[in-house]
Design an enzyme around this catalytic site. Structure first.
Site, PDB file in Angstrom:
ATOM      1  CG  HIS A 272      -2.063   0.887   1.260  1.00 56.06           C
ATOM      2  ND1 HIS A 272      -2.420   1.694   0.227  1.00 56.06           N
ATOM      3  CD2 HIS A 272      -2.934   1.171   2.263  1.00 56.06           C
ATOM      4  CE1 HIS A 272      -3.458   2.442   0.585  1.00 56.06           C
ATOM      5  NE2 HIS A 272      -3.790   2.157   1.823  1.00 56.06           N
ATOM      6  CG  HIS A 311      -4.568   0.653  -8.268  1.00 56.44           C
ATOM      7  ND1 HIS A 311      -5.900   0.653  -7.968  1.00 56.44           N
ATOM      8  CD2 HIS A 311      -3.991   1.547  -7.426  1.00 56.44           C
ATOM      9  CE1 HIS A 311      -6.131   1.520  -6.994  1.00 56.44           C
ATOM     10  NE2 HIS A 311      -4.992   2.069  -6.639  1.00 56.44           N
ATOM     11  CG  ASP A 367       2.851   4.167  -3.982  1.00 48.58           C
ATOM     12  OD1 ASP A 367       1.866   3.420  -3.844  1.00 48.58           O
ATOM     13  OD2 ASP A 367       3.053   5.159  -3.262  1.00 48.58           O
TER      14      ASP A 367
HETATM   15  C1  SDX Z   1      -1.517   2.121  -3.362  1.00 49.87           C
HETATM   16  O1  SDX Z   1      -6.262   0.731  -3.259  1.00 49.87           O
HETATM   17  C2  SDX Z   1      -5.768   1.908  -3.485  1.00 49.87           C
HETATM   18  O2  SDX Z   1      -6.438   2.811  -3.947  1.00 49.87           O
HETATM   19  C3  SDX Z   1      -4.313   2.098  -3.077  1.00 49.87           C
HETATM   20  C4  SDX Z   1      -3.674   3.430  -3.464  1.00 49.87           C
HETATM   21  C5  SDX Z   1      -4.293   4.595  -2.720  1.00 49.87           C
HETATM   22  O3  SDX Z   1      -4.198   5.730  -3.214  1.00 49.87           O
HETATM   23  O4  SDX Z   1      -4.777   4.378  -1.561  1.00 49.87           O
HETATM   24  O5  SDX Z   1      -3.805   3.637  -4.865  1.00 49.87           O
HETATM   25  C6  SDX Z   1      -2.176   3.437  -3.103  1.00 49.87           C
HETATM   26  O6  SDX Z   1      -1.448   1.310  -2.476  1.00 49.87           O
HETATM   27  C7  SDX Z   1      -1.023   1.820  -4.748  1.00 49.87           C
HETATM   28  C8  SDX Z   1      -0.460   0.369  -4.873  1.00 49.87           C
HETATM   29  C9  SDX Z   1       0.983   0.375  -4.328  1.00 49.87           C
HETATM   30  N1  SDX Z   1       1.486  -1.026  -4.268  1.00 49.87           N
HETATM   31  C10 SDX Z   1       2.411  -1.475  -5.096  1.00 49.87           C
HETATM   32  O7  SDX Z   1       2.873  -0.831  -6.037  1.00 49.87           O
HETATM   33  C11 SDX Z   1       2.897  -2.905  -4.780  1.00 49.87           C
HETATM   34  C12 SDX Z   1       2.997  -3.705  -6.076  1.00 49.87           C
HETATM   35  N2  SDX Z   1       1.630  -3.948  -6.579  1.00 49.87           N
HETATM   36  C13 SDX Z   1       1.025  -5.220  -6.246  1.00 49.87           C
HETATM   37  O8  SDX Z   1       1.336  -5.698  -4.972  1.00 49.87           O
HETATM   38  C14 SDX Z   1      -0.466  -5.260  -6.631  1.00 49.87           C
HETATM   39  O9  SDX Z   1      -0.573  -4.781  -7.909  1.00 49.87           O
HETATM   40  C15 SDX Z   1      -1.480  -4.559  -5.747  1.00 49.87           C
HETATM   41  C16 SDX Z   1      -1.390  -4.955  -4.331  1.00 49.87           C
HETATM   42  C17 SDX Z   1      -1.348  -3.078  -5.852  1.00 49.87           C
HETATM   43  C18 SDX Z   1      -2.877  -4.933  -6.263  1.00 49.87           C
HETATM   44  O10 SDX Z   1      -2.960  -6.312  -6.115  1.00 49.87           O
HETATM   45  P1  SDX Z   1      -4.302  -7.117  -6.504  1.00 49.87           P
HETATM   46  O11 SDX Z   1      -5.363  -6.219  -6.980  1.00 49.87           O
HETATM   47  O12 SDX Z   1      -4.614  -8.028  -5.372  1.00 49.87           O
HETATM   48  O13 SDX Z   1      -3.828  -7.916  -7.777  1.00 49.87           O
HETATM   49  P2  SDX Z   1      -3.277  -9.377  -7.729  1.00 49.87           P
HETATM   50  O14 SDX Z   1      -2.240  -9.470  -6.646  1.00 49.87           O
HETATM   51  O15 SDX Z   1      -4.426 -10.299  -7.682  1.00 49.87           O
HETATM   52  O16 SDX Z   1      -2.510  -9.448  -9.120  1.00 49.87           O
HETATM   53  C19 SDX Z   1      -3.154  -9.940 -10.272  1.00 49.87           C
HETATM   54  C20 SDX Z   1      -2.023 -10.575 -11.066  1.00 49.87           C
HETATM   55  C21 SDX Z   1      -1.253 -11.648 -10.284  1.00 49.87           C
HETATM   56  O17 SDX Z   1      -0.666 -12.513 -11.254  1.00 49.87           O
HETATM   57  P3  SDX Z   1      -1.364 -13.979 -11.463  1.00 49.87           P
HETATM   58  O18 SDX Z   1      -1.448 -14.623 -10.092  1.00 49.87           O
HETATM   59  O19 SDX Z   1      -2.720 -13.706 -12.070  1.00 49.87           O
HETATM   60  O20 SDX Z   1      -0.426 -14.714 -12.409  1.00 49.87           O
HETATM   61  O21 SDX Z   1      -1.032  -9.569 -11.389  1.00 49.87           O
HETATM   62  C22 SDX Z   1       0.202  -9.906 -10.746  1.00 49.87           C
HETATM   63  C23 SDX Z   1      -0.125 -10.885  -9.641  1.00 49.87           C
HETATM   64  O22 SDX Z   1       1.000 -11.718  -9.399  1.00 49.87           O
HETATM   65  N3  SDX Z   1       0.716  -8.653 -10.200  1.00 49.87           N
HETATM   66  C24 SDX Z   1       1.988  -8.290 -10.283  1.00 49.87           C
HETATM   67  C25 SDX Z   1       2.049  -7.021  -9.688  1.00 49.87           C
HETATM   68  N4  SDX Z   1       0.816  -6.657  -9.275  1.00 49.87           N
HETATM   69  C26 SDX Z   1       0.000  -7.692  -9.590  1.00 49.87           C
HETATM   70  N5  SDX Z   1       3.067  -8.920 -10.797  1.00 49.87           N
HETATM   71  C27 SDX Z   1       4.238  -8.226 -10.696  1.00 49.87           C
HETATM   72  N6  SDX Z   1       4.357  -6.999 -10.133  1.00 49.87           N
HETATM   73  C28 SDX Z   1       3.294  -6.369  -9.641  1.00 49.87           C
HETATM   74  N7  SDX Z   1       3.408  -5.153  -9.080  1.00 49.87           N
END
Ligand code: SDX
Length: 432
Positions: A272, A311, A367
């Site tokens: 997050h 996201h 981010d």
């Molecule tokens: C913020 O919610 C908000 O509004 C948050 C925010 C706010 O203003 O409050 O916008 C601020 O928190 C932004 C997000 C910051 N976090 C990161 O940058 C961390 C990296 N991102 C991931 O951890 C992820 O994308 C999340 C947590 C942000 C979202 O995760 P989801 O919606 O649960 O998606 P998921 O984990 O189910 O991913 C779907 C697929 C998966 O692959 P498969 O299992 O289908 O093969 O996408 C992949 C994930 O492995 N994936 C990624 C990835 N994000 C998702 N693979 C590599 N790198 C990534 N960053």
């Protein structure tokens, strides 16, 4: 809205009993409570809906922030984020989020005065902070100090009193920069700098961080404006993880300081608000744009995350990331380029062309570029989540007030699917 056969309803047949149910569809949702009516036999609890991490669950009705994840749209109270970032200030945007309308000149003057009136913290907060190690993470210090602040304002427990809600709202918005700056100065063994209410909200924050022996700190206007824009972009984001924490903790009628500490704790996580810190560490490990393909391979094989990408809601470019990227150029004119930018741009270029990311609709989020600016502005990496928490405080508070004023809301208490042992009798230790 696509036309349905029988008006806005679902017709559900429970094949366990052959019974059919008509479920109303309103505003694109069906009420989970409708499924409790579907019982397989006499005495049956009825059906629940199962949604780990609430990926498809609306927890509330809110009028504060609208996001369209497919179109990459973000609006605060109907105003596009692009226009607010261009023309507004953080305090004006805070007023908009809290009260639903942009302030008149006299309302803005009063609001600014009210915030400036509350920027100081009790002197004992300094003693509280001194209890932390010199190298304590400033976000951990902030979370603890915000919770401690609740002990200075017992009137904050009167959450049903709108006058009390207003005063606590002003206190938290006004004091977050002060506590954040104190944490920063503690880490550096520097004396605390008291608020300078002759400066703007962001100018005062910079003064409390960086003033030394000069009579009055003079923030560079371009730097002050960059922080203003970043604060506007981070102010609210509908039902994100930390806002969900705020609403859940406050739903028990806990005071807003304790609930804000819980929200900040949720924001601290690397998935997050801690992601901006993780992005810089990731870029530092990659070290050179030539090594980007090697890192991307690690991500695709699941050995690492592409921090700052992806996201839960945005399945297109996060509109905030676009604005931050533009702001970065303005900042670098002042500070000189951040060498990590070249690696970030190459990472984005490759990722946006690669099927792994395209298929999963992974784009830069808020981010991905923010940390590069913060670092160029001279902030240490561990201050980045703190720089997210300060502006997001008004979003948490706006959502808190809306939740308390919503007649449908009450204490949050989800159900579960029990997957544990069936009933059994206690066995004395000599017989185990
Ligand atoms: C913020 O919610 C908000 O509004 C948050 C925010 C706010 O203003 O409050 O916008 C601020 O928190 C932004 C997000 C910051 N976090 C990161 O940058 C961390 C990296 N991102 C991931 O951890 C992820 O994308 C999340 C947590 C942000 C979202 O995760 P989801 O919606 O649960 O998606 P998921 O984990 O189910 O991913 C779907 C697929 C998966 O692959 P498969 O299992 O289908 O093969 O996408 C992949 C994930 O492995 N994936 C990624 C990835 N994000 C998702 N693979 C590599 N790198 C990534 N960053």
């Amino acid at each position: 809205m696509p036309e349905t056969g029988n008006g806005d309803t679902l017709t559900v047949t429970d094949n366990r009993t052959g019974r059919t149910y008509e479920i109303p569809v309103n505003e694109g949702v069906v009420r989970a409570s409708e499924f409790r009516k579907m019982k397989a036999h006499e005495g049956d609890f009825g059906l629940m809906v199962y949604d780990p991490a609430f990926t498809n669950t609306a927890s509330c009705r809110s009028a504060i922030t609208h996001i369209d994840g497919e179109q990459g749209i973000l609006e605060y109270r109907g105003y596009p984020i692009e226009e607010l970032a261009e023309q507004s200030s953080y305090l004006e945007t805070a007023y908009l989020l809290l009260y639903g309308e942009l302030p008149t000149k006299s309302q803005m003057d009063e609001w600014t005065h009210d915030i400036k009136f509350h920027t100081y913290v009790h002197e004992n907060i300094k003693k509280f902070m001194e209890g932390f190690q010199y190298d304590a993470h400033p976000m951990g210090m902030l979370v603890g100090t915000v919770a401690a602040l609740s002990t200075f304002y017992p009137d904050a427990k009167h959450v049903a009193d709108p006058v009390s809600r207003d005063i606590q709202t002003m206190r938290l918005i006004a004091k977050m920069p002060t506590m954040a700056a104190f944490a920063y100065r503690h880490n550096r063994g520097l004396p605390y700098v008291y608020p300078d209410n002759d400066l703007s909200y962001t100018g005062n924050f910079l003064s409390m961080l960086w003033k030394m022996s000069e009579p009055q700190y003079k923030p560079a206007p371009a730097l002050e404006r960059a922080i203003e824009v970043l604060f506007i972009l981070h102010a609210d984001h509908e039902q994100n993880c930390s806002t969900n924490a705020m609403r859940s903790v406050a739903s028990s009628e806990a005071d807003p300081f304790s609930a804000t500490a819980a929200a900040a704790a949720a924001l601290y996580g690397p998935l997050h608000g801690g992601a901006n810190e993780a992005v810089i560490r990731m870029l530092g490990i990659i070290g050179d744009k030539k090594r980007v393909p090697e890192f991307v391979s690690r991500v695709k094989s699941g050995e690492d995350l592409l921090w700052g990408f992806g996201h839960r809601v945005y399945k297109s470019y996060d509109p905030r990331a676009k604005i931050i990227k533009r702001t970065a150029d303005e900042v670098f004119e002042l500070t000189g380029p951040n060498p990590l930018l070249e690696i970030a741009l190459e990472l984005e270029r490759i990722a946006l062309e690669d099927d792994y990311f395209v298929q999963r609709k992974l784009y830069p989020n808020v981010d991905f570029y923010s940390g590069i600016i913060y670092q160029a502005l001279g902030f240490p990496v561990d201050m980045f989540p703190v720089l997210f928490a300060i502006p997001r405080t008004v979003g948490w508070l706006a959502q808190w007030r809306e939740m308390l004023e919503d007649p449908e809301q009450k204490i949050a208490r989800p159900r579960q699917i029990y997957a544990g042992a069936t009933r059994r009798s206690y066995t004395p230790i000599e017989r185990r």
